[in-house]
Design a protein around this motif. Structure first.
Motif, PDB file in Angstrom:
ATOM      1  N   UNK A 140       0.817  -1.215   0.000  1.00 14.48           N
ATOM      2  CA  UNK A 140       0.000   0.000   0.000  1.00 14.48           C
ATOM      3  C   UNK A 140       0.847   1.259   0.000  1.00 14.48           C
ATOM      4  N   UNK A 141       2.105   1.159   0.424  1.00 13.20           N
ATOM      5  CA  UNK A 141       3.004   2.313   0.439  1.00 13.20           C
ATOM      6  C   UNK A 141       3.785   2.453  -0.871  1.00 13.20           C
ATOM      7  N   UNK A 142       3.388   1.692  -1.889  1.00 16.63           N
ATOM      8  CA  UNK A 142       4.053   1.714  -3.187  1.00 16.63           C
ATOM      9  C   UNK A 142       5.516   1.309  -3.100  1.00 16.63           C
ATOM     10  N   UNK A 143       5.814   0.340  -2.234  1.00 22.02           N
ATOM     11  CA  UNK A 143       7.156  -0.222  -2.113  1.00 22.02           C
ATOM     12  C   UNK A 143       7.154  -1.649  -2.642  1.00 22.02           C
ATOM     13  N   UNK A 144       8.228  -2.031  -3.359  1.00 28.20           N
ATOM     14  CA  UNK A 144       8.341  -3.386  -3.874  1.00 28.20           C
ATOM     15  C   UNK A 144       8.480  -4.380  -2.712  1.00 28.20           C
ATOM     16  N   UNK A 145       7.684  -5.438  -2.756  1.00 29.42           N
ATOM     17  CA  UNK A 145       7.739  -6.453  -1.690  1.00 29.42           C
ATOM     18  C   UNK A 145       7.994  -7.858  -2.236  1.00 29.42           C
ATOM     19  N   UNK A 146       7.824  -8.059  -3.545  1.00 32.68           N
ATOM     20  CA  UNK A 146       8.055  -9.377  -4.138  1.00 32.68           C
ATOM     21  C   UNK A 146       8.232  -9.219  -5.637  1.00 32.68           C
ATOM     22  N   UNK A 147       8.705 -10.291  -6.285  1.00 30.89           N
ATOM     23  CA  UNK A 147       8.906 -10.237  -7.729  1.00 30.89           C
ATOM     24  C   UNK A 147       8.791 -11.635  -8.329  1.00 30.89           C
ATOM     25  N   UNK A 148       8.817 -11.663  -9.654  1.00 31.89           N
ATOM     26  CA  UNK A 148       8.914 -12.888 -10.442  1.00 31.89           C
ATOM     27  C   UNK A 148       9.440 -12.514 -11.815  1.00 31.89           C
ATOM     28  N   UNK A 149      10.098 -13.437 -12.513  1.00 33.09           N
ATOM     29  CA  UNK A 149      10.663 -13.120 -13.822  1.00 33.09           C
ATOM     30  C   UNK A 149      10.678 -14.347 -14.710  1.00 33.09           C
ATOM     31  N   UNK A 150      10.834 -14.091 -16.018  1.00 30.64           N
ATOM     32  CA  UNK A 150      10.760 -15.180 -16.996  1.00 30.64           C
ATOM     33  C   UNK A 150      12.084 -15.904 -17.177  1.00 30.64           C
ATOM     34  N   UNK A 151      13.126 -15.456 -16.501  1.00 35.01           N
ATOM     35  CA  UNK A 151      14.447 -16.061 -16.636  1.00 35.01           C
ATOM     36  C   UNK A 151      14.925 -16.577 -15.287  1.00 35.01           C
ATOM     37  N   UNK A 152      16.118 -17.210 -15.276  1.00 38.96           N
ATOM     38  CA  UNK A 152      16.655 -17.722 -14.019  1.00 38.96           C
ATOM     39  C   UNK A 152      17.386 -16.616 -13.252  1.00 38.96           C
ATOM     40  N   UNK A 153      17.954 -16.982 -12.087  1.00 45.44           N
ATOM     41  CA  UNK A 153      18.629 -16.004 -11.238  1.00 45.44           C
ATOM     42  C   UNK A 153      19.820 -15.359 -11.932  1.00 45.44           C
ATOM     43  N   UNK A 154      20.447 -16.073 -12.875  1.00 45.31           N
ATOM     44  CA  UNK A 154      21.609 -15.546 -13.592  1.00 45.31           C
ATOM     45  C   UNK A 154      21.208 -14.764 -14.840  1.00 45.31           C
ATOM     46  N   UNK A 155      19.905 -14.718 -15.122  1.00 49.40           N
ATOM     47  CA  UNK A 155      19.362 -14.005 -16.302  1.00 49.40           C
ATOM     48  C   UNK A 155      20.013 -14.498 -17.598  1.00 49.40           C
ATOM     49  N   UNK A 156      20.040 -15.831 -17.735  1.00 46.22           N
ATOM     50  CA  UNK A 156      20.696 -16.439 -18.900  1.00 46.22           C
ATOM     51  C   UNK A 156      19.776 -17.343 -19.706  1.00 46.22           C
ATOM     52  N   UNK A 157      18.538 -17.582 -19.243  1.00 45.86           N
ATOM     53  CA  UNK A 157      17.603 -18.473 -19.946  1.00 45.86           C
ATOM     54  C   UNK A 157      16.363 -17.691 -20.384  1.00 45.86           C
ATOM     55  N   UNK A 158      15.666 -18.249 -21.384  1.00 48.88           N
ATOM     56  CA  UNK A 158      14.406 -17.676 -21.870  1.00 48.88           C
ATOM     57  C   UNK A 158      14.541 -16.189 -22.224  1.00 48.88           C
ATOM     58  N   UNK A 159      15.598 -15.872 -22.955  1.00 49.98           N
ATOM     59  CA  UNK A 159      15.825 -14.494 -23.376  1.00 49.98           C
ATOM     60  C   UNK A 159      15.383 -14.303 -24.824  1.00 49.98           C
ATOM     61  N   UNK A 160      14.907 -13.129 -25.150  1.00 46.76           N
ATOM     62  CA  UNK A 160      14.495 -12.819 -26.515  1.00 46.76           C
ATOM     63  C   UNK A 160      15.057 -11.460 -26.916  1.00 46.76           C
ATOM     64  N   UNK A 161      14.992 -11.157 -28.220  1.00 46.49           N
ATOM     65  CA  UNK A 161      15.577  -9.922 -28.731  1.00 46.49           C
ATOM     66  C   UNK A 161      14.501  -9.011 -29.317  1.00 46.49           C
ATOM     67  N   UNK A 162      14.809  -7.722 -29.321  1.00 50.36           N
ATOM     68  CA  UNK A 162      13.963  -6.729 -29.995  1.00 50.36           C
ATOM     69  C   UNK A 162      14.810  -6.035 -31.049  1.00 50.36           C
ATOM     70  N   UNK A 163      14.276  -5.941 -32.247  1.00 50.31           N
ATOM     71  CA  UNK A 163      14.953  -5.236 -33.347  1.00 50.31           C
ATOM     72  C   UNK A 163      14.331  -3.850 -33.452  1.00 50.31           C
ATOM     73  N   UNK A 164      15.143  -2.833 -33.182  1.00 49.60           N
ATOM     74  CA  UNK A 164      14.637  -1.459 -33.133  1.00 49.60           C
ATOM     75  C   UNK A 164      14.314  -0.928 -34.517  1.00 49.60           C
TER      76      UNK A 164
END
Length: 394
Positions: A140-164
């Protein structure tokens, strides 16, 4: 009393500054959210065209009630480590107020434990990079309390690219056509109005003369009429990738000695240009090749221009920062005293399929922005210190 009031103001400013230095740390958050995004590992998405569907929910393996203080969810597009290297403006910081990993908002909405989904069209200003998706839960105080993500802790899996998106857009072409059409209609209206005025023949003659001058400018030199009498060599090897704003191109050119002496007697000026290869002209009308050189858009980037010399010509050019990502070759034009093209030479064959190289454009922020930010921050600190000093002297 004045001194006391001044100290109170300065103390309040310092307190506010100190207060903003605190905040939530990423390492303190619990990974209680499950997040899934539609792009497959390694998939390339086009900015302004392709979509990302994100689904998220509370991880049911955690005890019931763990998410009782979750009030808001914010889903963000985040840079993978490979796209953060040597880019301080994308740097990961444990302190979330300083963290630049996830700077692109996808969606924000009230928290729900399940059945959450959102389809997002990749925005047109998203830079070329490798990404993953992360969701933050806020209290309620607009502070981050938890998270989740599409990759692993090392941010090395399930990655995709964007072509600008680089170069001009369709909207610019539409605007250009509209303004051109407006000009033609206005001119036609002016001509009609003047024609009706039988007592003002001079104005009609002026309009006719103006139209004749426009028609005259439509003529010019055709590329097919030029002789290929110049030999041109550029330093990039076939397929080499150059970085805009960093790498150099060395170009050498001379008159082809196998031709008859005196063929270049009317050559007065040389212009060397960077030209788009056919693969980078497809579906891009603003780069279209035209035989009439005044309309040709193949070679829009100037490298160098100077007086003509039959031999011993060389120039090293740093690829400009605004050159877009594309495949290129180099072409030189010889011009006569009337500044008309009379001959050419290029680093590729007639089909423009050999000796081609690439340029990788600059995307995202640049060092100049960081320097400007530091300067403005330093100015603020110095101003505050000066104010404090002046109050202390009173």
């Amino acid at each position: 009393m004045e001194v006391s009031a001044g100290f109170q103001v300065v103390s309040l400013l310092l307190f506010c500054f100190a207060a903003t230095s605190h905040g939530v740390y990423f390492s303190s958050l619990k990974e209680t959210l499950e997040v899934i995004a539609s792009p497959t590992n390694g998939q390339v998405l086009k900015a302004g065209e392709d979509n990302i569907t994100v689904t998220w929910g509370f991880n049911q393996t955690w005890p019931a009630g763990t998410d009782s203080d979750y009030k808001t969810i914010k889903v963000k597009l985040c840079y993978a480590p490979i796209s953060q290297k040597d880019r301080k403006w994308r740097k990961t910081e444990d302190h979330l107020k300083k963290d630049k990993t996830c700077s692109h908002k996808i969606v924000a909405r009230p928290y729900a434990a399940s059945n959450n989904s959102f389809t997002w069209t990749v925005e047109r200003d998203i830079p070329s990079a490798t990404y993953f998706v992360r969701a933050f839960a806020f209290n309620a105080q607009e502070e981050e309390v938890a998270y989740g993500q599409t990759t692993d802790a090392h941010k090395s899996t399930n990655l995709f690219k964007v072509q600008a998106i680089t170069g001009r857009h369709v909207s610019l072409d539409i605007a250009s056509v509209c303004f051109s059409a407006f000009s033609v209609v206005t001119l036609a209206g002016f001509f009609y109005k003047e024609k009706r005025n039988s007592d003002d023949n001079k104005k009609i003659s002026t309009v006719i003369g103006y139209l004749d001058s426009i028609a005259a400018t439509s003529h010019g030199v055709s590329f097919s009429s030029l002789k290929e009498t110049l030999e041109v060599i550029a330093s990039p090897t076939n397929g080499q990738v150059l970085k805009a704003g960093e790498d150099n191109i060395t170009v050498t050119w001379r008159f082809n000695q196998t031709l008859s002496a005196g063929t270049d007697s009317d050559y007065k000026t040389i212009k060397v240009k960077l030209c788009y290869a056919p693969i980078s002209q497809k579906d891009r009308k603003w780069r279209k090749t035209e035989d009439l050189l005044k309309k040709d858009k193949s070679c829009t980037h100037k490298i160098v221009a100077g007086p003509y010399a039959a031999s011993n010509n060389s120039f090293t050019w740093t690829v400009k920062r605004d050159i877009p990502s594309a495949t290129y070759f180099v072409r030189a034009y010889a011009l006569n005293a009337q500044e008309e093209e009379v001959a050419y030479g290029q680093t590729t064959n007639a089909q423009k399929s050999t000796n081609l190289f690439e340029v990788q454009a600059i995307t995202g922020r640049h060092a100049s922005l960081d320097i400007a930010s530091i300067c403005f921050s330093a100015f603020s600190v110095v101003s505050l210190a000066g104010f404090f000093y002046m109050e202390k002297r009173k």
